[in-house]
Write an enzyme that holds these catalytic residues in place. Structure first.
Site, PDB file in Angstrom:
ATOM      1  N   HIS A   1       0.860  -1.189   0.000  1.00 44.81           N
ATOM      2  CA  HIS A   1       0.000   0.000   0.000  1.00 44.81           C
ATOM      3  C   HIS A   1       0.893   1.234   0.000  1.00 44.81           C
ATOM      4  O   HIS A   1       2.019   1.211   0.514  1.00 44.81           O
ATOM      5  CB  HIS A   1      -0.868  -0.038   1.262  1.00 44.81           C
TER       6      HIS A   1
ATOM      7  N   ASP B   1       2.675  -4.441   8.032  1.00 45.57           N
ATOM      8  CA  ASP B   1       1.416  -3.706   7.911  1.00 45.57           C
ATOM      9  C   ASP B   1       0.287  -4.715   8.047  1.00 45.57           C
ATOM     10  O   ASP B   1       0.050  -5.527   7.152  1.00 45.57           O
ATOM     11  CB  ASP B   1       1.376  -2.997   6.557  1.00 45.57           C
TER      12      ASP B   1
ATOM     13  N   GLN C   1      -5.099  -5.404   6.919  1.00 47.09           N
ATOM     14  CA  GLN C   1      -6.048  -6.396   6.412  1.00 47.09           C
ATOM     15  C   GLN C   1      -5.943  -7.726   7.158  1.00 47.09           C
ATOM     16  O   GLN C   1      -6.775  -8.618   6.958  1.00 47.09           O
ATOM     17  CB  GLN C   1      -5.801  -6.631   4.912  1.00 47.09           C
TER      18      GLN C   1
ATOM     19  N   LYS D   1     -10.859  -0.602  10.059  1.00 45.77           N
ATOM     20  CA  LYS D   1     -10.987  -1.859   9.320  1.00 45.77           C
ATOM     21  C   LYS D   1     -11.320  -3.014  10.266  1.00 45.77           C
ATOM     22  O   LYS D   1     -11.650  -4.111   9.816  1.00 45.77           O
ATOM     23  CB  LYS D   1      -9.706  -2.152   8.546  1.00 45.77           C
TER      24      LYS D   1
ATOM     25  N   CYS E   1      -4.796   2.422  -3.778  1.00 41.85           N
ATOM     26  CA  CYS E   1      -3.570   2.940  -3.155  1.00 41.85           C
ATOM     27  C   CYS E   1      -2.429   1.943  -3.286  1.00 41.85           C
ATOM     28  O   CYS E   1      -1.631   1.751  -2.359  1.00 41.85           O
ATOM     29  CB  CYS E   1      -3.807   3.289  -1.682  1.00 41.85           C
TER      30      CYS E   1
END
Length: 406
Positions: free
Chosen positions: A124, A201, A204, A227, A364
């Site tokens: 991202h 990261d 998700q 999220k 993104c």
């Protein structure tokens, strides 16, 4: 289609943003961008900003003390969710701010010209741009790890690329476009094998994968609350305690200090040192309730449910000759695709007319789009409220789109 139901995972009444007062359902397939909020979170935020509201860490009156306890309880909940200690959790505005914090504190203090950072093709923008900004300030070099044929970060290639000059590896745990899952334990081992730190990261990953920071041995881990069925404007940085203790502050202001004079300021210990100013009190409390909600259902159950929906969706989309699917078969909660002769934005507009919400664009992740050879994709992403009716509505919308463009 295979039988896929939410019950008894959650009730439709829990999701006012999806189920209308008349019982109609909005087919929301954009959870990868931001998750809808359960009623428990909505109620908690309403109470926190209303009858319970007060500042934290400052007031000596009862309500302030109670809000401080609730705020810090949220930190403990976040820590418990990912297998960390509460002193290793810094509240941020989201994953983007968390990565920038690491780049501008640990990065500036520890990286110099000639040092190398390894990213991957699927990152991202939030895990690319902060390191480019740091490169402009320090002269570090950035390398890019390629992907496997099915869209995973190629750790065999990473092993060949990594050298002692690499001081940081920064990878996404689950691709926000492809849904591919990083072999995080191996990635951590590879980074540590050359003496590098590793940042993952987890935007998700946290809403669907069971995590244990201690077992994983990762140095930095970041995610966003919105999220995870919580509010916007709140997220978290996990960092190992010894690393966090050695990092200089990023922003100056109230709450992050020990003692201030015009001659010299001393700073509070971590994590308070990194939380300058009045924090996102209401948002943190809402995030804590979202953590409770997710844990009550169970991350293994959530992951299994979303995996079934991904499998059902990919099977359905393969029946269209015009559809090109991206990513691995076992993608985590996400299906990206293109429709021949139809721009994803046009598909998204027609689906919206059918009551179906998807994401259409580069997500993104423009370097990944370049790698895939497309300007954009359509993305259907699932949550704990998603069910087979959403997949059926998506298919009907694609059929209508093909008739319109046929």
């Amino acid at each position: 289609m295979s039988e896929t139901r939410l019950a008894p995972l959650t009730a439709a009444a829990d999701w006012p943003g999806i189920t209308g007062a008349d019982g109609t359902r909005w087919h929301y397939l954009d959870t990868g961008a931001t998750a809808q909020k359960p009623q428990a979170v909505i109620d908690a935020v309403t109470r926190a900003i209303g009858v319970d509201y007060a500042t934290v860490h400052r007031g000596v009156y009862t309500r302030s003390a109670e809000m401080t306890l609730a705020f810090e309880a949220a930190r403990r909940k976040v820590a418990g969710l990912i297998g960390a200690n509460e002193g290793e959790i810094v509240f941020t505005r989201g994953a983007t701010e968390a990565i920038n914090l690491v780049a501008q504190t640990w990065g500036l203090a520890n990286l110099k010209a000639g040092d190398r950072v390894l990213l991957s093709t699927l990152e991202h923008h939030s895990n690319i741009v902060p390191w480019q900004l740091l490169r402009e300030r320090t002269g570090i070099e950035i390398d890019v790890c390629p992907l496997t044929a099915d869209g995973r970060i190629d750790l065999d290639a990473a092993e060949r690329i990594l050298t002692p000059a690499h001081k940081l590896v920064a990878f996404g745990h689950v691709s926000n476009v492809l849904g591919s899952v990083l072999d995080a334990p191996r990635a951590v081992a590879l980074a540590h094998g050359v003496g590098a730190k590793i940042l993952i990261d987890g935007c998700q990953a946290v809403p669907r994968l069971a995590l244990d920071m201690k077992a994983l041995d990762v140095d930095f881990y970041v995610f966003s609350g919105h999220k995870l069925y919580g509010p916007t404007g709140i997220g978290a940085l996990y960092a190992k305690a010894d690393i966090l203790d050695a990092m200089p502050p990023w922003q100056g202001g109230g709450a992050m200090i020990d003692r201030v004079t015009f001659e010299r300021t001393t700073f509070a210990p971590a994590p308070q040192r990194f939380e300058a100013g009045t924090p996102a009190i209401v948002e943190a409390i809402g995030l804590g309730v979202a953590v409770d909600y997710v844990q009550a259902i169970g991350l293994p159950a959530i992951h299994a449910h979303e995996t079934a929906l991904v499998r059902t969706t990919r099977e359905a989309l393969r029946s269209f000759n015009a559809v090109r699917l991206f990513g691995p078969e076992d993608a985590a909660g996400i299906v990206s695709f293109t429709l021949e002769g139809v721009h994803p934005h046009d598909l998204g507009t027609i689906l919206d007319e059918e009551g179906v919400a998807i994401r259409a664009g580069h997500h993104c992740a423009q370097p990944l789009m370049d790698h895939l050879g497309v300007p954009a994709t359509a993305r259907a992403s699932f949550g704990i409220y998603s069910d087979e009716s959403d997949v059926a509505a998506l298919v009907r919308g694609i059929e209508r789109t093909l008739r319109i463009f046929g």
